[in-house]
Design an enzyme around this catalytic site. Structure first.
Site: not given
Ligand code: NAP
Length: 308
Positions: A132, A135-136
């Site tokens: 992701c 997300c990261d």
């Protein structure tokens, strides 16, 4: 006893909730582990009709939830572990927090990211391996990273990561991208992205703190191995449908997708429907998942009317 339980809160689940809600069926929506489904881990959605300027994935899902709740959908934060059908044709759903009875069930559990299956891979998730970018990605500023895959997801992730990373290697097992032309062209024109063709990741190399510091690359044409320094690997090689918990109430194809009747979203069990990425290995788009959610809701409503 519920009229309809919808399992999953992606595009298919919320659309089914909007339609069954408007049909006065008071649907119960079970969120699963990821409220909002896959679009909550994406950035801008450019191809959902009605949003000419694009819309952020989480915003779109938030709007769908609001619309479903407006029509009476109840949401519970539960994960279904097992479904069975009783002699009277109703369903019993065993969740991580109690059992629920329902006359009909719509499975809209989507799909989960596929990983490469390499040694220690799952231990390294969160330590330099992820699926992701949204997300990261921001954790990897001014360092080189890699994306694995050649589809729309890989291209989208690679483009997004250029906002943070010093360089993005796009590692693909062939020498041609599978992605749609617009996405592929965008990637190939981006100077921060370097495609690594005909190659795969053969292993992860870690530093003293257990964080990824590099990967072993294998050229699949020559079998030559080399080391590529990257701080994070974003795996974007497709998805695995979240269908295993349904058991033998449905037939699965060889890749685990739920088989639907030739027309519509029905399964081999009356009153049990499947919509979206858990059943669709062909289109897999937000809008087609929403369309299937709508179809499943209409079918469930007709089934309940006929049963009365
Ligand atoms: P995908 O289209 O199935 O692409 C998966 C990619 O991963 C392919 O390039 C495939 O290589 C590669 N791959 C598969 N298994 C692999 C393995 N074991 N090792 C290395 N590489 C592997 O999946 P996706 O990109 O997640 O897209 C899924 C669906 O969502 C598609 O329908 C796509 O159009 C849609 N989507 C749309 C958007 C958008 O429109 N904005 C964004 C994201 C996704 P090969 O090419 O060699 O098979």
């Amino acid at each position: 006893m519920e009229n309809v339980v919808i399992i999953g809160t992606g595009c298919a689940g919320w659309t089914a909730a909007i339609y069954t809600g408007r049909a006065n069926l008071n649907p119960l929506v079970l969120s699963g582990t990821q409220l909002g489904g896959q679009l909550t881990t994406t950035t801008e959605v450019e191809n959902f009709p009605g949003f000419p300027e694009g819309v952020m994935g989480p915003e779109l899902m938030g709007r769908m939830q609001k619309q479903a709740e407006k029509f009476g959908a109840k949401v519970e934060y539960k994960k279904v572990d097992e479904i069975s059908r009783k002699d009277d044709g109703t369903f019993s759903l065993v969740t991580d927090n109690g059992t629920i009875e329902s006359k009909t069930v719509i499975i809209a559990t989507g799909a989960a990211p596929r990983y490469l299956g390499l040694d220690r891979e799952m231990e390294l998730v969160g330590h330099g391996v992820t699926s992701c970018a949204t997300c990261d990605g921001a954790f990897y500023r001014d360092v080189p990273v890699a994306v694995v895959g050649g589809g729309d997801s890989a291209c989208e992730e690679a483009n997004f990561l250029t906002r943070f990373a010093s360089k993005v290697y796009l590692i693909h097992r062939r020498d041609e991208l599978r992605a749609s032309k617009i996405m592929a062209d965008r990637v190939l024109a981006n100077e921060k992205i370097e495609p690594v063709w005909d190659s795969g990741v053969a292993g992860y190399l870690t530093d003293g703190e257990g964080e990824v510091r590099a990967v072993t690359l294998k050229n699949l044409k020559t079998d030559v191995e080399s080391e590529l320094e990257v701080k994070c690997v974003f795996v974007a090689i497709g998805h695995v449908p979240n269908s295993q918990f349904v058991g033998d109430l449905v037939d699965l194809d060889e890749n685990g997708y739920i088989e639907q009747k030739p027309r519509g979203t029905g399964t081999k069990t009356p009153g049990l429907y499947a919509a979206g990425d858990v059943a669709d290995h062909v289109y897999r788009q937000a809008i087609t998942a929403a369309g299937q959610g709508c179809a499943a809701a209409i079918e469930a409503e007709r089934y309940l009317t006929d049963a009365d």
